[in-house]
Scaffold this motif. Structure first.
Motif, PDB file in Angstrom:
ATOM      1  N   GLY A 542       0.789  -1.232   0.000  1.00  0.00           N
ATOM      2  CA  GLY A 542       0.000   0.000   0.000  1.00  0.00           C
ATOM      3  C   GLY A 542       0.820   1.280   0.000  1.00  0.00           C
ATOM      4  N   GLY A 543       2.020   1.248  -0.569  1.00  0.00           N
ATOM      5  CA  GLY A 543       2.805   2.476  -0.654  1.00  0.00           C
ATOM      6  C   GLY A 543       3.762   2.658   0.506  1.00  0.00           C
ATOM      7  N   VAL A 544       3.696   1.755   1.485  1.00  0.00           N
ATOM      8  CA  VAL A 544       4.631   1.772   2.603  1.00  0.00           C
ATOM      9  C   VAL A 544       5.616   0.634   2.350  1.00  0.00           C
ATOM     10  N   CYS A 545       6.905   0.920   2.473  1.00  0.00           N
ATOM     11  CA  CYS A 545       7.895  -0.060   2.033  1.00  0.00           C
ATOM     12  C   CYS A 545       8.914  -0.413   3.104  1.00  0.00           C
ATOM     13  N   ARG A 546       9.568  -1.549   2.903  1.00  0.00           N
ATOM     14  CA  ARG A 546      10.620  -2.008   3.804  1.00  0.00           C
ATOM     15  C   ARG A 546      11.740  -2.580   2.949  1.00  0.00           C
ATOM     16  N   PHE A 547      12.959  -2.330   3.340  1.00  0.00           N
ATOM     17  CA  PHE A 547      14.095  -2.853   2.597  1.00  0.00           C
ATOM     18  C   PHE A 547      14.444  -4.246   3.115  1.00  0.00           C
ATOM     19  N   VAL A 548      14.652  -5.170   2.189  1.00  0.00           N
ATOM     20  CA  VAL A 548      15.023  -6.531   2.577  1.00  0.00           C
ATOM     21  C   VAL A 548      16.409  -6.815   2.023  1.00  0.00           C
ATOM     22  N   PRO A 549      17.383  -7.183   2.875  1.00  0.00           N
ATOM     23  CA  PRO A 549      18.725  -7.465   2.366  1.00  0.00           C
ATOM     24  C   PRO A 549      18.782  -8.838   1.683  1.00  0.00           C
ATOM     25  N   ALA A 550      19.813  -9.028   0.876  1.00  0.00           N
ATOM     26  CA  ALA A 550      20.003 -10.332   0.238  1.00  0.00           C
ATOM     27  C   ALA A 550      20.255 -11.377   1.312  1.00  0.00           C
ATOM     28  N   ALA A 551      19.762 -12.599   1.081  1.00  0.00           N
ATOM     29  CA  ALA A 551      19.953 -13.664   2.061  1.00  0.00           C
ATOM     30  C   ALA A 551      19.959 -15.004   1.360  1.00  0.00           C
ATOM     31  N   SER A 552      20.551 -15.970   2.028  1.00  0.00           N
ATOM     32  CA  SER A 552      20.636 -17.305   1.461  1.00  0.00           C
ATOM     33  C   SER A 552      20.478 -18.295   2.592  1.00  0.00           C
ATOM     34  N   GLY A 553      19.650 -19.323   2.401  1.00  0.00           N
ATOM     35  CA  GLY A 553      19.488 -20.306   3.465  1.00  0.00           C
ATOM     36  C   GLY A 553      18.144 -21.014   3.418  1.00  0.00           C
ATOM     37  N   PHE A 554      17.835 -21.700   4.517  1.00  0.00           N
ATOM     38  CA  PHE A 554      16.567 -22.428   4.641  1.00  0.00           C
ATOM     39  C   PHE A 554      15.518 -21.534   5.294  1.00  0.00           C
ATOM     40  N   ASN A 555      14.263 -21.764   4.967  1.00  0.00           N
ATOM     41  CA  ASN A 555      13.211 -21.067   5.687  1.00  0.00           C
ATOM     42  C   ASN A 555      12.058 -22.005   5.988  1.00  0.00           C
ATOM     43  N   PHE A 556      11.372 -21.697   7.067  1.00  0.00           N
ATOM     44  CA  PHE A 556      10.261 -22.524   7.531  1.00  0.00           C
ATOM     45  C   PHE A 556       9.157 -21.597   8.019  1.00  0.00           C
ATOM     46  N   THR A 557       7.934 -21.839   7.561  1.00  0.00           N
ATOM     47  CA  THR A 557       6.794 -21.016   7.978  1.00  0.00           C
ATOM     48  C   THR A 557       5.655 -21.919   8.425  1.00  0.00           C
ATOM     49  N   LEU A 558       5.058 -21.578   9.546  1.00  0.00           N
ATOM     50  CA  LEU A 558       3.869 -22.304   9.980  1.00  0.00           C
ATOM     51  C   LEU A 558       2.797 -21.276  10.323  1.00  0.00           C
ATOM     52  N   THR A 559       1.611 -21.454   9.771  1.00  0.00           N
ATOM     53  CA  THR A 559       0.498 -20.581  10.156  1.00  0.00           C
ATOM     54  C   THR A 559      -0.696 -21.439  10.535  1.00  0.00           C
ATOM     55  N   SER A 560      -1.422 -20.980  11.519  1.00  0.00           N
ATOM     56  CA  SER A 560      -2.579 -21.732  11.972  1.00  0.00           C
ATOM     57  C   SER A 560      -3.636 -20.792  12.522  1.00  0.00           C
ATOM     58  N   SER A 561      -4.874 -21.010  12.126  1.00  0.00           N
ATOM     59  CA  SER A 561      -5.987 -20.239  12.699  1.00  0.00           C
ATOM     60  C   SER A 561      -6.906 -21.210  13.409  1.00  0.00           C
ATOM     61  N   PHE A 562      -7.420 -20.826  14.545  1.00  0.00           N
ATOM     62  CA  PHE A 562      -8.255 -21.759  15.304  1.00  0.00           C
ATOM     63  C   PHE A 562      -9.332 -21.020  16.074  1.00  0.00           C
TER      64      PHE A 562
END
Lengths: 562, 172
Positions: A542-562
């Motif tokens: 929405g026009g608001v930004c964040r800088f993300v640096p370069a990265a290398s590696g594994f990632n894991f995400t878990l999301t749950s709604s209950f």
């Protein structure tokens, strides 16, 4: 302290669970969601990640748990956040853990009382919007008291007071606000079934921050006003909001001339659309003049914004059209956006068997036209206005231009595709504070093939080509190519392989940004694992930004709604 | 050590909550808006038949794919099961005014509502879009799902068919 609360909740949770299973006795309900993101970091010199760029922790994580308890008209909730330590690209002030938000509220038909942290938006948010956007690390919730009152049908009144969340603490400013809205068609019985719908609203927001500068005569109270209306008839909708802010010298507007300026600010936002089955047209315009508004006059980046200034340009979905996104310029911008949505009917010449959807969009943002006021150190330091401007003047400097065309077509029962072309001019100096304007031509082709009712393959290809700069070399990072293959097995599994190839230039190595990811979804629970390289860049919502640096590696995400 | 004990506590607590999913519940009451800007309270979401609620946004590709898949079957499903679809857009002020021309341009016939500051999304504990819910005719939430893959509409169809004949939905 937090530990005690957790142990307390731990004891509580099975009690509440059992209470629910019993069903008949109403002990209320508990619901929530949980999200965790873990990323490992490794040295990868090809994409510019040297040993100094790899965090000492080797692995970082952000986690969030929301819990809400409701019983009848009463509800209460907490949010527990854990940053051990926070992911690269997020502000390090998040490091730590604890109960970040908590609230209690009572809601009846006419009255709503909330105490604690809450999110609120007045009108379009031009003078007040508190919200959370985890991908940007933004949570500017107000901590205080809010009352909402509906005295009669169609009339809504809101009043609030509080301080804003700033990581694990609060901003120094106190925010007070009121908003009122009347919907004529709801309030007046005669108009109830009228085809013309009309509503108006107005709001006032003020912040208080102590002034301690010997040099500048800062106002301690800064007031903002906004008025809005919505008018619609049949398939036509017009909405407009105008906002005004009194003098509010800050570190934001000091960037213009190195002195905080005492000029007032204003914003005008107009949206008009007309649509009927198969066709839609949208016209938007937004003008901003000195509209940064924060609960700390020295805050910067994404900290402590009280208002929300939307970017006027379209939000793109695919990664290359979204690679150089426009970000709102609160100090001054004038821009417009035009868009046409059209569907060629089934069985027509261009529609074919299943119909064809086309979307045309154009947006442009320029500087506002300003006239600098001569600065005299002796006379005007305490109330230097900086510049004058006229409402309809368009400045010469181009900030952003985007023309794009999208085509979506289903060719066969099993086969569909999307085709996008985008022409973009991006003023990198204004938007990112470095280099000059760059031009990019972008193409996207996305095929989906349904193998059977639950199995599908998707192939995505994208090209981004940038122009050459004065010294004859490709701008910024040079050109990019993407190839992506995704296989989904509904409703549970997906696997994807992506390669983004960057041709580079003398400042950047050419490199393959490969990524492997796989995920499992069951109901509202989702797990995703991945391995690969992430390019340095800007993430915007929405026009608001964040800088993300370069990265290398594994990632894991878990999301749950209950 | 401290970190591990925290994670442990977290997960035990979390599992307690997951088990409590068994109970189905009703929609919270939150004020959102219609396309013309008027207030709509979510407790008014109702139908004499199953209800499908999809949280989506104009910038979310899988959300649009899901709604296209529902749209392609909507006429048939309405006839067979009396289904009603609510598409809740979480587009904020930036893209909110795109929603009406976008939806009409695609000739969708869903009930479309605007949740510009994500109040309803938060109350429903939705993390990312797309996220969808199915309610029975009494307004009880019987199923929810996050994300979309082509073919997910088959599972949706199975559930609404069962609801239409009054069969009970067991949580998976």
């Amino acid at each position: 302290m937090t530990k005690k609360i957790i142990i307390f909740l731990l004891y509580l949770s099975p009690i509440i669970s059992f209470a629910q299973e019993e069903g008949k006795k109403n002990y209320g309900q508990i619901h929530g969601n949980f999200e965790t993101i873990i990323q490992t970091y490794q040295i990868d010199t090809i994409i510019g990640v040297d040993s100094a760029d790899v965090p000492n922790e080797k692995a970082l994580s952000n986690s969030y748990l929301n819990l809400t308890y409701t019983k009848g008209k009463f509800s209460a909730g907490i949010r527990y956040e854990v940053y051990m330590n926070t992911l690269e690209g997020y502000d390090k002030r998040y490091n730590g853990h604890g109960i970040a938000n908590r609230y209690a509220s009572y809601t009846s038909n006419e009255l709503e009382i909330t105490v604690g942290n809450f999110y609120e938006q007045f009108g379009n948010g031009l003078i007040l919007r508190t919200y959370e956007e985890k991908t940007l690390g933004i949570d500017n919730s107000l901590d205080g008291i809010r009352l909402k009152y509906k005295p009669i049908k169609g009339i809504k009144l809101t009043g609030l007071i509080g301080k804003q969340r700033l990581y694990w603490t609060h901003g120094p400013g106190i925010i007070r606000g009121i908003d009122g809205e009347i919907s004529f068609n709801e309030t007046f019985k005669k108009l109830e079934n009228s085809k013309t719908r009309f509503l108006i609203g107005g709001s006032f927001v003020s912040k208080y921050q102590k002034a301690e500068s010997p040099k500048y005569n800062y106002p301690e109270n800064v007031g903002t006003f906004a008025g809005r209306f919505n008018l619609s008839r049949n398939s036509f909708i017009l909405s407009t909001e105008y906002a005004y802010k009194i003098n509010d010298p800050s570190s934001d507007n000091a960037t213009l001339y190195n002195y905080p300026i005492f000029k007032s600010g204003n914003a005008l936002f107009i949206n008009a659309s007309w649509s009927k089955k198969g066709i839609g047209i949208l016209l938007s315009a937004l003008r901003l003049d000195n509209m940064s508004f924060r609960s700390d006059r020295n805050a910067s980046i994404n900290d402590l914004s009280i208002n929300y200034l939307p970017a006027i340009a379209k939000t793109h979905t695919y990664s290359f059209p979204a690679m150089y996104p426009f970000s709102t310029q609160p100090n001054g911008q004038i821009g417009f956006n035009a868009e046409i949505f059209y569907t060629f009917k089934r069985k027509s010449l261009l529609g074919g068997k299943y119909g064809t959807t086309v979307n045309l969009n154009f947006s442009q943002v320029n500087s506002i036209k300003i006239e600098k006021i001569k600065y005299n150190e002796v006379d005007t330091l305490a109330h230097y206005n900086g510049y004058t401007t006229d409402l309809f003047g368009v400045g010469k400097e181009l900030y952003f231009r985007d023309f794009n065309i999208e085509l979506h077509k289903k060719v066969h029962k099993k086969f569909k595709f999307s085709l996008i072309y985008m022409y973009e001019d991006y003023n990198k100096k204004i938007i990112q504070g470095k280099d000059s304007t760059l031009h990019a031509d972008i193409g996207v082709l996305d095929f989906t093939y349904k193998i059977s009712s639950k199995h599908a393959i998707r192939i995505e290809t994208q090209i981004l080509s940038v122009n050459k700069n004065g010294s004859g070399e490709k701008n910024d990072y040079g050109d990019w190519y993407t190839g992506m293959l995704e296989y989904t097995f509904s409703p549970h599994w997906f696997i994807a392989v992506t390669d983004q190839y960057n041709t580079g230039n003398t400042h950047h190595n050419s490199a393959h940004y490969y990524n492997f990811s796989a995920g499992y979804v069951k109901g509202a629970n989702r797990i995703q694992v991945g391995y690969g390289r992430q390019r340095e860049g800007i993430v915007c919502v929405g026009g608001v930004c964040r800088f993300v640096p370069a990265a290398s590696g594994f990632n894991f995400t878990l999301t749950s709604s209950f | 050590m401290k970190r591990i004990s925290f994670i442990l506590l977290f997960s035990i607590f979390f599992s307690g909550i997951v088990f409590s999913q068994e109970t189905s519940n009703k929609l919270p009451s939150v004020d959102i808006k219609t396309l013309t800007g008027e207030t709509f309270n979510t407790s008014k979401i109702s139908n004499d038949g199953p209800i499908f609620i999809s949280f989506w946004a104009t910038w979310c590709k899988p959300c649009i794919k899901e709604l296209i898949a529902i749209d392609e079957n909507y006429v048939d499903w309405q006839e067979e099961t009396n289904l009603k679809v609510y598409a809740i857009s979480i587009d904020d002020t930036k893209s909110m005014s795109r929603v009406a021309p976008f939806v009409n341009g695609r000739a969708w016939e869903f009930e479309v509502l605007l949740d510009a500051n994500s109040d309803f999304k938060r109350a429903m504990n939705v993390i990312n879009v797309p996220h969808s819910f199915i309610l029975d005719k009494n307004g009880k939430i019987v199923w929810q799902h996050s994300s979309y893959s082509p073919g997910d509409e088959e599972e949706i169809y199975e559930i609404i068919k069962k609801l239409a004949v009054g069969e009970e939905i067991k949580h998976k």
